[in-house]
Design an enzyme around this catalytic site. Sequence first.
Site, short mmCIF file in Angstrom:
data_model
loop_
_atom_site.label_atom_id
_atom_site.label_comp_id
_atom_site.label_asym_id
_atom_site.label_seq_id
_atom_site.Cartn_x
_atom_site.Cartn_y
_atom_site.Cartn_z
N ASP A 268 83.17 38.33 53.03
CA ASP A 268 82.86 38.01 51.64
C ASP A 268 81.55 37.23 51.56
OD1 ASP A 268 82.84 37.42 48.97
OD2 ASP A 268 84.55 36.03 49.02
N LYS A 275 76.97 33.76 48.00
CA LYS A 275 77.45 32.43 48.40
C LYS A 275 76.33 31.65 49.07
CE LYS A 275 82.33 33.46 49.37
NZ LYS A 275 82.88 32.58 48.33
N ASP A 286 88.39 36.18 55.23
CA ASP A 286 88.82 36.57 53.88
C ASP A 286 89.77 37.79 53.91
OD1 ASP A 286 88.79 35.78 51.24
OD2 ASP A 286 87.02 36.96 50.70
N ARG A 349 90.58 39.23 43.40
CA ARG A 349 91.44 39.67 42.30
C ARG A 349 91.12 41.10 41.89
NH1 ARG A 349 89.26 34.68 38.82
NH2 ARG A 349 88.94 33.92 40.93
N1 BES Z 1 87.27 34.26 49.39
C1 BES Z 1 86.85 33.38 48.36
C2 BES Z 1 87.74 32.16 48.25
C3 BES Z 1 87.55 31.09 49.31
C4 BES Z 1 86.43 30.29 49.29
C5 BES Z 1 88.52 30.88 50.23
C6 BES Z 1 86.29 29.30 50.25
C7 BES Z 1 88.40 29.87 51.17
C8 BES Z 1 87.27 29.09 51.18
C9 BES Z 1 86.90 34.09 47.00
O1 BES Z 1 86.58 35.43 47.03
C10 BES Z 1 85.88 33.42 46.14
O2 BES Z 1 84.74 33.48 46.47
N2 BES Z 1 86.34 32.80 45.07
C11 BES Z 1 85.47 32.11 44.20
C12 BES Z 1 85.93 32.35 42.78
C13 BES Z 1 84.97 31.86 41.74
C14 BES Z 1 83.71 32.68 41.76
C15 BES Z 1 85.64 31.96 40.40
C16 BES Z 1 85.54 30.61 44.53
O3 BES Z 1 86.62 30.13 44.87
O4 BES Z 1 84.51 29.98 44.51
ZN ZN Z 2 86.91 36.41 48.78
MN MN Z 3 84.50 35.76 46.89
#
Ligand code: BES
Ligand code: ZN
Ligand code: MN
Length: 491
Positions: A268, A275, A286, A349
């Site tokens: 991811d 990111k 992920d 999601r």
């Molecule tokens: N895989 C990530 C969630 C994650 C982030 C898990 C860090 C463990 C550590 C997910 O896909 C993600 O990036 N979620 C975003 C959502 C946001 C953009 C609403 C997040 O958590 O920042």
């Molecule tokens: Zn993710």
């Molecule tokens: Mn993500």
Amino acid sequence: MEFSIKNTGPEKMRVDCLIVGIYEDQTLTALADTVNTLSQSAVSAALKSGDCDGKLGSHMLMRDVSGIHANRVLVLGLGKQASLNAKGLRTAVRAAIKALPKGVTSIATDMPALVTNDDLQANVLALVDVSLDATYQFDAAKEKKAERHPLKHIVLMLAKADEAAAEAGLKQGLALGKGVAYAKDLGNLPPNICTPTYLGKQAEKLAKAYDFKTEVLDERDIEKLNMGSFLGVTRGSDEPPRFIVMQHLKGKKSQKPIVLVGKGITFDTGGISLKPGADMDEMKYDMCGAASVMGVFKALGELDLPLNVIGLIPTCENMPSGRATKPGDVLTSMSGLTIEVLNTDAEGRLILCDALTYAERFEPSAVIDIATLTGACVIALGAHPSGLFANNDTLAKALLEAGEQAHDRAWQMPLWEEYHSQLESNFADLANIGGRAAGSITAACFLSRFAKKFDWAHLDIAGTAWKSGKEKGGTGRPVPLLLTYLINQVA
Ligand code: BES
Ligand code: ZN
Ligand code: MN
């Protein structure tokens, strides 16, 4: 690792190290007392030195104790006798294994029998679970393989009358251990090896080994299913996506299946909503939701559990590119609901919602999705429990209870109607993010819109699936919770 159950006395036990417990008030367990008598009070004499205070997890190694065959005795602190419970047992076992000198390849212990307020089967299971966890190693990608953990054999010194319960605990503990190790391995593999294609091949291998049905759908199949939301995530990647369907159908024909859905993002980057660079390597984890589903299927196969369980894994990469989905794009999900992608990093999601719609065809008794879904869940709960959300309280309770039993806990969070307005979009049926507030709840609310036709629960494992820092590595969670829940459905 090999385990065996014996009711040999300590004097004749042929192992490298005998583990005997003492309590905080310096009283000896029955086994420690026997060794003490055989050795003409060598144990109590050594305790006088003050090297082991009996506090939970404290220990003292003795060599060449007379009167017994083993040439080492590890005296292990068990804390207060009255409060020794399953959790204490786990702490003590872990401490003992960490304390073993390198030369020890076999140990014998009566520890499972010392926790009297819990059943022996569960205590044996716990000992097996912790020993396998504490000796796990991953070195598949190192040129020079690390030395294997020297401990090879654990003998459980238990009474004849306890043998049946101990055997049952051993069998379940070994199956669980295999599932957990498999989930850890898949998580730890580098993302250039553990691709969606690789996961598909692993599912086929599992199916062959344990004789269950698997289908691995490719991009064309996924297009035919109209999984427009899932396809929107994979668009930016050169790695082809897969949709894996595993079917362990060993229950009665009339029994409705339980469906497990695992998030399988093999890397991811965040996509166009890229990111930050720090620790981005950890986004190889992920796919730990997918790994936990595969780990559960391994354990189900090992136990040949008489249940109908279906595993669904949408798996792809989330990459930026000239073809990638952009903020503002609108995707049409398999359910028909349209989604405005306001942040391409909220991709989990987007792949899960189509898998949930796919789950409808099985007329499931329950659907449980498992996902490293939100950083917000780590902020809310840290690394101890997984976040639990459910549209059905009975299902939520059963999962919470299984988590307590397995020492792989979850904590329930609300899915209230009030949060849903955060997902409103001016341009589609819903948006894929709900703003900064309550990030893990709005993510779960998003999923709930696709889970209206069945009892459903969602486990956010962002904080529990792997450890960062010096001990970086997959944990295999929540395989223990899920397997315990499934075993409870048989009983
Ligand atoms: N895989 C990530 C969630 C994650 C982030 C898990 C860090 C463990 C550590 C997910 O896909 C993600 O990036 N979620 C975003 C959502 C946001 C953009 C609403 C997040 O958590 O920042
Ligand atoms: Zn993710
Ligand atoms: Mn993500």
